[in-house]
Structures are given as structure tokens and as C-alpha cells.
Scaffold this active site. Structure first.
Site, PDB file in Angstrom:
ATOM      1  N   ARG A  14       0.862  -1.199   0.000  1.00  0.00           N
ATOM      2  CA  ARG A  14       0.000   0.000   0.000  1.00  0.00           C
ATOM      3  C   ARG A  14       0.893   1.243   0.000  1.00  0.00           C
ATOM      4  O   ARG A  14       1.093   1.863  -1.019  1.00  0.00           O
ATOM      5  CB  ARG A  14      -0.963  -0.026   1.203  1.00  0.00           C
ATOM      6  CG  ARG A  14      -2.075   1.014   1.100  1.00  0.00           C
ATOM      7  CD  ARG A  14      -1.669   2.437   1.413  1.00  0.00           C
ATOM      8  NE  ARG A  14      -1.361   2.670   2.817  1.00  0.00           N
ATOM      9  CZ  ARG A  14      -0.975   3.840   3.294  1.00  0.00           C
ATOM     10  NH1 ARG A  14      -0.822   4.896   2.482  1.00  0.00           N
ATOM     11  NH2 ARG A  14      -0.666   3.983   4.566  1.00  0.00           N
ATOM     12  N   HIS A  74      -6.638  -0.198   2.746  1.00  0.00           N
ATOM     13  CA  HIS A  74      -6.541   1.148   3.299  1.00  0.00           C
ATOM     14  C   HIS A  74      -7.402   2.056   2.441  1.00  0.00           C
ATOM     15  O   HIS A  74      -7.195   2.136   1.221  1.00  0.00           O
ATOM     16  CB  HIS A  74      -5.055   1.559   3.208  1.00  0.00           C
ATOM     17  CG  HIS A  74      -4.749   2.880   3.789  1.00  0.00           C
ATOM     18  ND1 HIS A  74      -4.697   4.026   3.029  1.00  0.00           N
ATOM     19  CD2 HIS A  74      -4.476   3.250   5.067  1.00  0.00           C
ATOM     20  CE1 HIS A  74      -4.382   5.039   3.817  1.00  0.00           C
ATOM     21  NE2 HIS A  74      -4.246   4.596   5.043  1.00  0.00           N
ATOM     22  N   ARG A 134     -10.000  -0.024  11.721  1.00  0.00           N
ATOM     23  CA  ARG A 134      -9.084   0.964  12.279  1.00  0.00           C
ATOM     24  C   ARG A 134      -9.436   2.340  11.724  1.00  0.00           C
ATOM     25  O   ARG A 134      -9.667   2.498  10.524  1.00  0.00           O
ATOM     26  CB  ARG A 134      -7.642   0.643  11.906  1.00  0.00           C
ATOM     27  CG  ARG A 134      -6.667   1.604  12.555  1.00  0.00           C
ATOM     28  CD  ARG A 134      -5.551   2.043  11.637  1.00  0.00           C
ATOM     29  NE  ARG A 134      -5.978   2.792  10.480  1.00  0.00           N
ATOM     30  CZ  ARG A 134      -5.137   3.346   9.614  1.00  0.00           C
ATOM     31  NH1 ARG A 134      -3.854   3.223   9.784  1.00  0.00           N
ATOM     32  NH2 ARG A 134      -5.579   4.019   8.560  1.00  0.00           N
ATOM     33  N   HIS A 195       2.074   5.223  12.282  1.00  0.00           N
ATOM     34  CA  HIS A 195       2.559   5.251  10.899  1.00  0.00           C
ATOM     35  C   HIS A 195       3.457   6.481  10.788  1.00  0.00           C
ATOM     36  O   HIS A 195       2.990   7.604  10.935  1.00  0.00           O
ATOM     37  CB  HIS A 195       1.347   5.377   9.969  1.00  0.00           C
ATOM     38  CG  HIS A 195       1.686   5.494   8.520  1.00  0.00           C
ATOM     39  ND1 HIS A 195       1.678   4.414   7.661  1.00  0.00           N
ATOM     40  CD2 HIS A 195       2.025   6.570   7.751  1.00  0.00           C
ATOM     41  CE1 HIS A 195       1.979   4.816   6.431  1.00  0.00           C
ATOM     42  NE2 HIS A 195       2.200   6.122   6.460  1.00  0.00           N
ATOM     43  N   HIS A 291      39.259  -1.957  16.037  1.00  0.00           N
ATOM     44  CA  HIS A 291      37.957  -2.643  15.983  1.00  0.00           C
ATOM     45  C   HIS A 291      38.137  -4.118  15.654  1.00  0.00           C
ATOM     46  O   HIS A 291      37.584  -4.983  16.312  1.00  0.00           O
ATOM     47  CB  HIS A 291      37.062  -2.013  14.902  1.00  0.00           C
ATOM     48  CG  HIS A 291      36.500  -0.690  15.288  1.00  0.00           C
ATOM     49  ND1 HIS A 291      35.167  -0.394  15.186  1.00  0.00           N
ATOM     50  CD2 HIS A 291      37.085   0.425  15.775  1.00  0.00           C
ATOM     51  CE1 HIS A 291      34.953   0.840  15.596  1.00  0.00           C
ATOM     52  NE2 HIS A 291      36.114   1.357  15.943  1.00  0.00           N
TER      53      HIS A 291
HETATM   54  C1  AKG Z   1      -0.006   8.900   5.969  1.00  0.00           C
HETATM   55  O1  AKG Z   1      -0.636   9.630   6.719  1.00  0.00           O
HETATM   56  O2  AKG Z   1       1.161   9.147   5.626  1.00  0.00           O
HETATM   57  C2  AKG Z   1      -0.630   7.708   5.426  1.00  0.00           C
HETATM   58  O3  AKG Z   1      -0.074   7.080   4.544  1.00  0.00           O
HETATM   59  C3  AKG Z   1      -1.874   7.214   6.073  1.00  0.00           C
HETATM   60  C4  AKG Z   1      -1.532   6.587   7.368  1.00  0.00           C
HETATM   61  C5  AKG Z   1      -2.710   6.018   8.097  1.00  0.00           C
HETATM   62  O4  AKG Z   1      -3.680   5.611   7.470  1.00  0.00           O
HETATM   63  O5  AKG Z   1      -2.631   5.984   9.328  1.00  0.00           O
END
Ligand code: AKG
Length: 388
Positions: A14, A74, A134, A195, A291
Site C-alpha cells: 500500500r 486502506h 481501524r 505510521h 575494531h
Molecule cells: C499517511 O498519513 O502518511 C498515510 O499514509 C496514512 C496513514 C494512516 O492511514 O494511518
């Protein structure tokens, strides 16, 4: 001590598709999905089925592979998108909507009240479909924390499985991330996903700080590929966790990391960077005399990650001016040859002199060692036979 639980949400299929050089074919997606599943990540996140007809078919195909990992897709926080996602047969849906003033104004134009309403409608419907749900706030680090809490509390009350905090532009520091996650942790019961983008080089540290502060799910991609310069790399997160406590990474098939990085690098047409975590060409190479001497005696002196844990081995470089006699002697033993200490010392001095004049290839240095060992063998022979 019980270690806090965590799962990896692997988003190469994704976020990784948003990398400038990536456009995976169906068979490439299947190959990557199978590899990641064999590695042991808990979730695979796929491009929205609304992106194109093939994206929908690919979601259906990968959801139907019978992998151990849960399959997520997503989507925007929008009823049309989530209906399509459920039609694709995935285990869960990760929905997202921007919450910073910038995104409210320049992306979707919605107020926080409207976002709460929309989030509740979408989340309620997804939960009624019995899919893992989510809800995430894009650009969380530049959003008002009071707004974030208001939205998370609304979806938490509905029973959402996870809320997501997204450092969409890679602006957060580990301290900021930890404090935001800790604040959310005290206010909601759902799991927390993080993320983090890597624009300012903090993606691994931020993901780790999020986990330490209570996040239960961390997003990664292979080699960190993604929008702009990407997100937390799978290998980077694994390196950080393993160095903290090897128990944390026991659930993954670590030697597969090298093949995974190589596979994705080849598919998207890039080189694995020399300094890549674990699988970079230089990750386990040692050079300077002080080292190499210590590493040869006890690798932990200069290695926080044991290469063997990843099915790899270290390299000790000796053909340069920083070389030392211990390393030269060790290389001779690797070649099945024996040098006296005096000879190894003498050879190290000669290598330094030659190295000052230019590059020395490993083959040339090995040849020097062989010649030196030959002289020693001849001397032994003479002393035993008395021949001159
Ligand atoms: C971002 O905010 O950079 C995303 O790719 C979406 C991240 C998410 O869905 O939490």
C-alpha cells in the site's frame, strides 16, 4: 518481565505502491505477500480497491491466498470506499481522514464536527460487517491534540479495534510521538497504530518511541519505500527491536530479511543502500585495527546485532592503512595458513605502506599472505633438513 505486545502492519503493498518507482504487477504482489507472510508479519496492508479495477481484483486475490497474515486494505473514511473494501473480502479496513488545519482547509474542507460524524458512520458500518476496523487521523502531529482525542473517543465508544496516529510528513520527534501516544493511551481502550514518515530521519526512532509509549501496531515497508522518502523500514524496526531484546523478534524468520530486501529492491529497480539496516553491504563489515582486533576476540565489542541471527556473516577488511596484525593473522587462518606474530606484524606494516600508495584488492592482499606463509614454510623446511 513481560514485553509489551506489538504487531507489524506491513504496508509495502500500500504505502510502498506510493513510492515513485513502484507499480507492482499482480504476480509481484503475490510474491511479496507470500514472502512477508513467511517472514511472519501479522498484517499486510493493500492499496485501496477503489484505486483501479486491478487494485480491486488484487485485493480479492491476496485476500483469497489463505495467508497466515491478516489482510487489510486502506481507504478514505468514506462509505463508498469501505463498501468496496468489504466486497473485496479483506479481514480488515484501515480508514483515514486528514485532521490538521492544513488538510481540513486544503484537502477535504470538513470541520472536526463533520469528521466525527463521518468517522462514526463509517466505523459503525464496518463493525456491523464484522471486519477489523481501524480509524486514523492523517497528519496527526500537526493536528490539535484536543481534536484527535475528541475523534478517537467517539470511535472508541463504538468499539473500533484500533486508532491510528500518522506522522504523515515526518515532522515528529521521538519525544513528541511518545507523549502523544501516552496521552491517547490514557484516554481510549482501543489498540493504537503508528505510521511514521522518514522526511527528517526519525522514522525508526519514532516507531520505537510509539511502541514504548503504548502503541500496539507499527506500520513498515520493505526498505522503507513509500511516498517521498518513505516510512519506517521493516529491517530498521527489526534492528531496533532486536538490539533492545532479541525476544521481541523471535516470532519472525529473520534470515528471510535479506531475500525480502533484495526482492523488493529488484522489483522497484533500486540498489540496497550500503548502510541499510542489517542487509546493507557494510552492516557487518569492520575495518580499523582496534575494531578488528576486538571483534575477532569478542564480536559484541563492536556489534550490537549478531549477523548470524539474520543468516549473515561479518567481514573483516585488512587491505588498508588502518589494518592491524591481529586481523592479518586471522585472515591467514581463514585461508588455512599459519603466520607467526612477527610475520603478521611485518605484513601489516607492508600493507599499510602499499595502501598509502593506492587501493589494495582483497585478492592482492591474500596473495601477499600466501607468499609470506610460503616463506615461513620454506624456513621451517630448511631448519628441519639443514638444506640451504
Ligand atoms: C499517511 O498519513 O502518511 C498515510 O499514509 C496514512 C496513514 C494512516 O492511514 O494511518
Amino acid at each position: 518481565m513481560t514485553l509489551p505486545r506489538f504487531s507489524i502492519i506491513e504496508s509495502t503493498l500500500r504505502e510502498g505502491e506510493q513510492f515513485i518507482h513502484a507499480s507492482f504487477s499482480t504476480s509481484q504482489k503475490i510474491e511479496i505477500a507470500r514472502y512477508l507472510d513467511a517472514f511472519g508479519v501479522e498484517y499486510l496492508e493493500l492499496t485501496t480497491p477503489c484505486a483501479s479495477p486491478r487494485s480491486f481484483e488484487d485485493c480479492c486475490t491476496i485476500a483469497g491466498l489463505g495467508l497466515r497474515a491478516k489482510i487489510l486494505t486502506h481507504t478514505r473514511c468514506h462509505m463508498d470506499d469501505v463498501r468496496r473494501a468489504v466486497d473485496a473480502g479483506v479481514d480488515g479496513v484501515n480508514v483515514v481522514i486528514g485532521t490538521s488545519r492544513l488538510l481540513q482547509r486544503h484537502s477535504h474542507g470538513k470541520s472536526i464536527e463533520a469528521i466525527v460524524d463521518q468517522a462514526c458512520e463509517v466505523v459503525s458500518w464496518l463493525l456491523s460487517q464484522r471486519v477489523e476496523t481501524r480509524f486514523s487521523t492523517e497528519d496527526s502531529l500537526r493536528s490539535d491534540p484536543a481534536d484527535l482525542l475528541r475523534i478517537y473517543e467517539a470511535v472508541d465508544a463504538l468499539g473500533v479495534h484500533r486508532v491510528g496516529l500518522a506522522d504523515t510528513v515526518g515532522i515528529g520527534t521521538p519525544q513528541q510521538i511518545a507523549s502523544l501516544v501516552a496521552r491517547v493511551r490514557t484516554r481510549i481502550g482501543a489498540d493504537i497504530e503508528f505510521h511514521g514518515h522518514n522526511d527528517t530521519g526519525c522514522a525508526v526512532a519514532n516507531a520505537f518511541a510509539a511502541w514504548e509509549a503504548g502503541a500496539t501496531h507499527i506500520d513498515t515497508t520493505v526498505l522503507g519505500i513509500g511516498e517521498r522518502n518513505g516510512i519506517t523500514p521493516l529491517g530498521g524496526l527489526i534492528a531496533r527491536l532486536h538490539a533492545t531484546n532479541p525476544e521481541l523478534t523471535r516470532k519472525y524468520d529473520l534470515p528471510l530479511l535479506k531475500e525480502l530486501d533484495a526482492l523488493v529492491a529488484e522489483i522497484v529497480g533500486i540498489e540496497i543502500p550500503f548502510n541499510n539496516y542489517i542487509t546493507g553491504q557494510c552492516a557487518f563489515s569492520h575495518k580499523a585495527g582496534i575494531h578488528t582486533k576486538a571483534v575477532l576476540k569478542h564480536p559484541a565489542t563492536y556489534e550490537v546485532l549478531p549477523p548470524e541471527a539474520f543468516g549473515l556473516s561479518r567481514t573483516i577488511h585488512i587491505g588498508h592503512k588502518l589494518t592491524g596484525w591481529n586481523a592479518v593473522g586471522a585472515r591467514a587462518r581463514q585461508l588455512g595458513l599459519d603466520l607467526s606474530e612477527a610475520q603478521a606484524r611485518d605484513l601489516a606494516v607492508r600493507i599499510k605502506v602499499l595502501a598509502d600508495r593506492g587501493d589494495l584488492s582483497p585478492e592482492y592482499v591474500d596473495q601477499m599472505i600466501r607468499e609470506c606463509a610460503c616463506v615461513l614454510a620454506a624456513q621451517h623446511h630448511q631448519s628441519h633438513t639443514g638444506e640451504v
